[in-house]
Design a protein around this motif. Structure first.
Motif, mmCIF file in Angstrom:
data_model
loop_
_atom_site.group_PDB
_atom_site.id
_atom_site.type_symbol
_atom_site.label_atom_id
_atom_site.label_comp_id
_atom_site.label_asym_id
_atom_site.label_seq_id
_atom_site.Cartn_x
_atom_site.Cartn_y
_atom_site.Cartn_z
ATOM 1 N N CYS A 150 0.857 -1.192 0.000
ATOM 2 C CA CYS A 150 0.000 0.000 0.000
ATOM 3 C C CYS A 150 0.892 1.241 0.000
ATOM 4 C CB CYS A 150 -0.884 -0.012 1.258
ATOM 5 S SG CYS A 150 -2.118 1.290 1.279
ATOM 6 N N LEU A 151 0.591 2.166 -0.864
ATOM 7 C CA LEU A 151 1.366 3.408 -0.880
ATOM 8 C C LEU A 151 1.100 4.177 0.417
ATOM 9 C CD1 LEU A 151 3.210 5.264 -2.602
ATOM 10 C CD2 LEU A 151 1.109 6.368 -3.413
ATOM 11 N N SER A 152 2.167 4.451 1.163
ATOM 12 C CA SER A 152 2.006 5.130 2.449
ATOM 13 C C SER A 152 1.615 6.593 2.236
ATOM 14 C CB SER A 152 3.311 5.041 3.231
ATOM 15 O OG SER A 152 4.380 5.538 2.448
ATOM 16 N N SER A 153 0.908 7.143 3.220
ATOM 17 C CA SER A 153 0.439 8.523 3.098
ATOM 18 C C SER A 153 1.445 9.524 3.658
ATOM 19 C CB SER A 153 -0.894 8.687 3.823
ATOM 20 O OG SER A 153 -1.889 7.960 3.135
ATOM 21 N N PHE A 154 1.896 9.270 4.880
ATOM 22 C CA PHE A 154 2.961 10.122 5.412
ATOM 23 C C PHE A 154 3.664 9.445 6.575
ATOM 24 C CE2 PHE A 154 -0.920 11.689 7.455
ATOM 25 C CZ PHE A 154 -0.553 11.886 8.781
ATOM 26 N N VAL A 155 4.669 10.151 7.099
ATOM 27 C CA VAL A 155 5.532 9.606 8.141
ATOM 28 C C VAL A 155 5.498 10.540 9.346
ATOM 29 C CG1 VAL A 155 7.934 9.043 8.737
ATOM 30 C CG2 VAL A 155 7.108 8.618 6.411
ATOM 31 N N LEU A 156 5.205 9.955 10.514
ATOM 32 C CA LEU A 156 5.393 10.702 11.756
ATOM 33 C C LEU A 156 6.770 10.322 12.262
ATOM 34 C CD1 LEU A 156 2.162 10.232 13.912
ATOM 35 C CD2 LEU A 156 3.014 12.373 12.933
ATOM 36 N N PHE A 157 7.641 11.298 12.375
ATOM 37 C CA PHE A 157 9.014 10.986 12.782
ATOM 38 C C PHE A 157 9.305 11.615 14.144
ATOM 39 C CE2 PHE A 157 13.608 12.388 12.502
ATOM 40 C CZ PHE A 157 14.112 11.162 12.899
ATOM 41 N N PHE A 158 9.594 10.749 15.115
ATOM 42 C CA PHE A 158 9.891 11.220 16.466
ATOM 43 C C PHE A 158 11.389 11.376 16.647
ATOM 44 C CE2 PHE A 158 5.690 9.216 17.067
ATOM 45 C CZ PHE A 158 5.025 10.342 17.519
ATOM 46 N N LYS A 159 11.775 12.610 16.920
ATOM 47 C CA LYS A 159 13.197 12.907 17.034
ATOM 48 C C LYS A 159 13.574 13.061 18.504
ATOM 49 C CE LYS A 159 16.664 15.544 14.873
ATOM 50 N NZ LYS A 159 17.256 16.625 14.393
ATOM 51 N N CYS A 160 14.674 12.443 18.890
ATOM 52 C CA CYS A 160 15.074 12.479 20.298
ATOM 53 C C CYS A 160 16.574 12.172 20.378
ATOM 54 C CB CYS A 160 14.258 11.405 21.037
ATOM 55 S SG CYS A 160 14.407 11.448 22.809
ATOM 56 N N PRO A 161 17.314 12.901 21.234
ATOM 57 C CA PRO A 161 18.770 12.660 21.309
ATOM 58 C C PRO A 161 19.101 11.265 21.845
ATOM 59 C CG PRO A 161 18.139 14.603 22.607
ATOM 60 C CD PRO A 161 16.876 13.982 22.130
ATOM 61 N N GLU A 162 20.243 10.743 21.365
ATOM 62 C CA GLU A 162 20.629 9.370 21.711
ATOM 63 C C GLU A 162 20.787 9.152 23.211
ATOM 64 O OE1 GLU A 162 24.163 7.129 19.892
ATOM 65 O OE2 GLU A 162 22.771 7.341 18.206
ATOM 66 N N GLU A 163 21.315 10.165 23.936
ATOM 67 C CA GLU A 163 21.528 9.929 25.378
ATOM 68 C C GLU A 163 20.196 9.765 26.114
ATOM 69 O OE1 GLU A 163 22.804 12.391 23.612
ATOM 70 O OE2 GLU A 163 22.483 14.351 24.559
ATOM 71 N N VAL A 164 19.157 10.447 25.628
ATOM 72 C CA VAL A 164 17.822 10.286 26.239
ATOM 73 C C VAL A 164 17.285 8.899 25.903
ATOM 74 C CG1 VAL A 164 15.454 11.190 26.309
ATOM 75 C CG2 VAL A 164 17.377 12.781 26.095
ATOM 76 N N LEU A 165 17.466 8.494 24.653
ATOM 77 C CA LEU A 165 16.985 7.171 24.221
ATOM 78 C C LEU A 165 17.646 6.074 25.055
ATOM 79 C CD1 LEU A 165 17.083 7.545 20.303
ATOM 80 C CD2 LEU A 165 15.128 7.859 21.833
#
Ligand code: UDP
Ligand code: MG
Length: 251
Positions: free
Chosen positions: A158-173
């Protein structure tokens, strides 16, 4: 063009039918049609580093927008645990090493899960406006993590509609994953696996985000704050997007 207008076009299917940049030049597009038509079935990819909050935020969105949430990682773990699975051992090794499981396995699991959800769909006893007449809406979490998966899914599933991208620094992850590891029971929530997952994320998964960015399909959200605050930011975006797209999604 403003991003929400672009998203509206994407959801309405106006732009995609003519925009050749959405289809890689080398693909055999004429030969194969996706299993699900993106005019009926909305797929939103939820991406971000390990521990970025993809699962948490997706679960919160399910309640409010009638999405079905499919976590690629959860589907893989379930397949790994399934008695008689041919792929169990391979999946376990890839997950422990923080590597991306060969795409055929994951794409098939997602396709099957989508088919099952669509066949449940809308009923008299469970009326779901976004899910009648073969329509449906999915949050696909933690996928695609590699370019080959992205291209295969868009072309064949299925052709995807959009992307929700969650950005977070590596040290927090890292802190979040170590904390989660105390109770998650996951084979990859330990420092050694986490480092490998970060490496895969940067080298293999970020190019997917960048690819969708060139198509104007990425909505980036800072997921450093606590979940409720991130949810508020996501909701603002979703309300705007789904308000624009209301008619075709419900139609
Ligand atoms: N995985 C994969 N392909 C996918 C999604 C996940 O191979 O499309 C594997 C990969 O090894 C990854 C692991 O499953 O590191 C865990 O994924 P999950 O999405 O559960 O992790 P999260 O990003 O949520 O921490
Ligand atoms: Mg997850």
């Amino acid at each position: 063009m403003p991003i929400l207008q672009t998203l509206s076009d994407t959801l309405h299917g106006h732009k995609n039918t003519t925009d050749k940049t959405l289809v890689p030049a080398s693909s055999p597009t004429e030969a194969k049609k996706p299993v699900f038509d993106h005019n009926d079935v909305t797929v939103i990819f939820v991406l971000g580093g390990p521990g970025a909050g993809k699962g948490t935020e997706s679960a919160a969105l399910v309640e409010e927008y009638d999405f079905v949430h499919l976590s690629a990682g959860d589907l893989l773990r379930a397949e790994q645990a399934r008695e008689g699975s041919q792929h169990g051992k391979l999946i376990a090794e890839y997950i422990r090493e923080g590597l991306v499981v060969p795409m055929e396995v994951t794409v098939k699991l997602l396709e099957n899960a989508m088919r099952a959800a669509l066949s449940d769909g809308h009923s008299e006893t469970n009326p779901r406006p976004g899910w009648h007449n073969g329509k449906g809406r999915f949050l696909v979490d933690g996928f695609p993590r590699k370019m080959d998966q992205a291209l295969k899914f868009d072309e064949e599933v299925c052709l995807s509609s959009f992307v929700l991208f969650f950005k977070c620094p590596e040290e927090v992850l890292l802190q979040r994953l170590l904390e989660r590891g105390k109770t998650s029971g996951r084979a990859d929530d330990n420092e050694e696996s986490i480092k490998k997952r970060f490496k895969t994320f940067v080298e293999t998964s970020m190019p997917v985000v960048d690819y969708y960015r060139t198509q104007g399909k990425v909505i980036e959200i800072d997921s450093t704050p606590p979940p409720a605050e991130v949810h508020k930011a996501v909701k603002t975006v979703m309300d705007a997007t789904f308000a624009i797209a209301k008619a075709p999604l419900q139609g």
